[in-house]
Write a protein that holds these residues in place. Structure first.
Motif, short mmCIF file in Angstrom:
data_model
loop_
_atom_site.label_atom_id
_atom_site.label_comp_id
_atom_site.label_asym_id
_atom_site.label_seq_id
_atom_site.Cartn_x
_atom_site.Cartn_y
_atom_site.Cartn_z
N ILE A 17 0.85 -1.20 0.00
CA ILE A 17 0.00 0.00 0.00
C ILE A 17 0.88 1.24 0.00
O ILE A 17 0.67 2.16 -0.80
CB ILE A 17 -0.94 0.00 1.23
N GLN A 18 1.87 1.27 0.88
CA GLN A 18 2.73 2.45 0.99
C GLN A 18 3.49 2.73 -0.32
O GLN A 18 3.61 3.87 -0.74
CB GLN A 18 3.70 2.29 2.16
N TRP A 21 1.02 3.83 -3.04
CA TRP A 21 0.54 5.16 -2.66
C TRP A 21 1.58 6.21 -3.01
O TRP A 21 1.26 7.27 -3.55
CB TRP A 21 0.24 5.15 -1.17
N PHE A 59 -5.22 -1.70 -2.72
CA PHE A 59 -6.12 -0.56 -2.83
C PHE A 59 -7.42 -0.82 -2.05
O PHE A 59 -7.89 0.03 -1.29
CB PHE A 59 -6.40 -0.27 -4.30
N TYR A 62 -6.70 -0.65 1.64
CA TYR A 62 -6.58 0.75 2.06
C TYR A 62 -7.95 1.36 2.25
O TYR A 62 -8.23 2.00 3.28
CB TYR A 62 -5.77 1.54 1.01
N ASN A 66 -9.39 2.62 5.78
CA ASN A 66 -9.65 4.05 5.88
C ASN A 66 -11.10 4.31 6.29
O ASN A 66 -11.37 5.13 7.18
CB ASN A 66 -9.33 4.71 4.53
N LYS A 102 1.85 13.26 0.14
CA LYS A 102 1.60 12.25 -0.88
C LYS A 102 0.13 12.16 -1.24
O LYS A 102 -0.24 11.43 -2.13
CB LYS A 102 2.17 10.90 -0.47
N CYS A 104 -4.04 11.54 -0.95
CA CYS A 104 -4.90 10.41 -0.64
C CYS A 104 -4.70 9.33 -1.69
O CYS A 104 -4.71 9.61 -2.89
CB CYS A 104 -6.35 10.89 -0.62
N PHE A 105 -4.53 8.10 -1.27
CA PHE A 105 -4.30 6.99 -2.19
C PHE A 105 -5.47 6.86 -3.18
O PHE A 105 -5.26 6.63 -4.37
CB PHE A 105 -4.10 5.71 -1.38
N ASN A 108 -5.31 9.83 -5.63
CA ASN A 108 -4.17 9.62 -6.53
C ASN A 108 -4.49 8.55 -7.58
O ASN A 108 -4.16 8.70 -8.75
CB ASN A 108 -2.93 9.19 -5.74
N THR A 109 -5.13 7.48 -7.13
CA THR A 109 -5.48 6.39 -8.06
C THR A 109 -6.49 6.86 -9.08
O THR A 109 -6.38 6.53 -10.27
CB THR A 109 -6.00 5.18 -7.27
#
Length: 193
Positions: A17-18, A21, A59, A62, A66, A102, A104-105, A108-109
Motif C-alpha cells: 500500500i505504501q 501510494w 487498494f 486501504y 480508511n 503524498k 490520498c491513495f 491519486n489512483t
C-alpha cells in the motif's frame, strides 16, 4: 513438504500500500515491489498474483481500513458539526506531516487510472457510496438530536461532504497552504448552519 511462507502477508500488503501510494500503479515496477517488500518475485506471484492483483488487493485494503477508521472517529464525536470539522482537518494536517504531501491513495489512483480503467472506476464508485453513507449516518445523528436544522437534506449534505473532502485532498497537493485549506473547510461547513 509444502513451502512455509517466511513473511507476514498482512505486513507485506501494508508495505505494498505504501509503495503504490507513493509511486502510483504505473510507476511501480515488479522490481520495485521485490526491493521494497523484501520478498522474492516468486513469492509475490505465489501469494498475491501479478502486479495488478497485488495493487487491487492493496487498494481495497486501504479503502476498507480508511473507511473503518472514519466510522470509528465519527462515532467518538459528540457534536456532528465539530466532529466533521475535526475529521476534515485530518487530511490538511497530514499534508504537512513528516511523510510529506503524498495525498490520498484513492484520489491519486483516480487521477492516475481514470477514465480508462473500469474496474478502478467501480471500486471508487462503491467507495463514494460508502463514504456518503458514513457521512449520512453522522449527519442523521445531528438531525435527530437537534444539532442540525430539520430543513436540511441529509443525503445532499452527505454528497457535498464527500465532494468537499476530495476537493481539499486535491487542493492540498496543488496549494499546500494550511490557512487557505482551513478557510475552505470552514466555509464549506457553513452549509450545516
Amino acid at each position: 513438504m509444502p513451502k512455509v511462507k517466511m513473511f507476514d502477508k498482512n505486513i507485506v500488503l501494508n508495505k505494498a500500500i505504501q509503495l503504490f501510494w507513493l509511486k502510483g500503479y504505473f510507476n511501480t515496477s515488479m522490481q520495485d515491489l521485490v526491493d521494497y517488500l523484501e520478498i522474492n518475485r516468486a513469492s509475490i506471484y505465489d501469494t498475491y498474483g501479478n502486479k495488478r492483483e497485488l495493487f487491487l488487493l492493496a487498494f481495497k485494503n486501504y479503502i476498507n481500513s480508511n473507511n473503518k477508521s472514519l466510522v470509528e472517529f465519527l462515532e467518538k464525536e459528540n457534536s456532528t458539526k465539530l466532529g466533521l470539522l475535526n475529521l476534515l482537518q485530518l487530511p490538511i494536517e497530514a499534508s504537512f506531516c513528516e511523510n510529506g504531501n503524498k495525498g490520498c491513495f484513492a484520489v491519486n489512483t483516480a487521477t492516475e487510472m481514470l477514465p480508462k480503467d473500469d474496474e478502478i472506476r467501480d471500486i471508487l464508485r462503491d467507495n463514494r457510496l460508502e463514504l456518503e453513507s458514513i457521512f449520512y449516518s453522522h449527519l442523521k445523528r445531528g438531525f435527530d438530536n437537534g444539532e442540525l436544522s430539520s430543513d436540511k437534506d441529509i443525503q445532499e449534505l452527505a454528497s457535498f461532504l464527500y465532494t468537499l473532502l476530495n476537493g481539499i485532498l486535491v487542493i492540498a497537493k496543488v496549494n499546500p497552504d494550511k490557512r487557505y485549506l482551513i478557510n475552505i473547510l470552514k466555509t464549506g461547513l457553513t452549509v450545516l448552519d
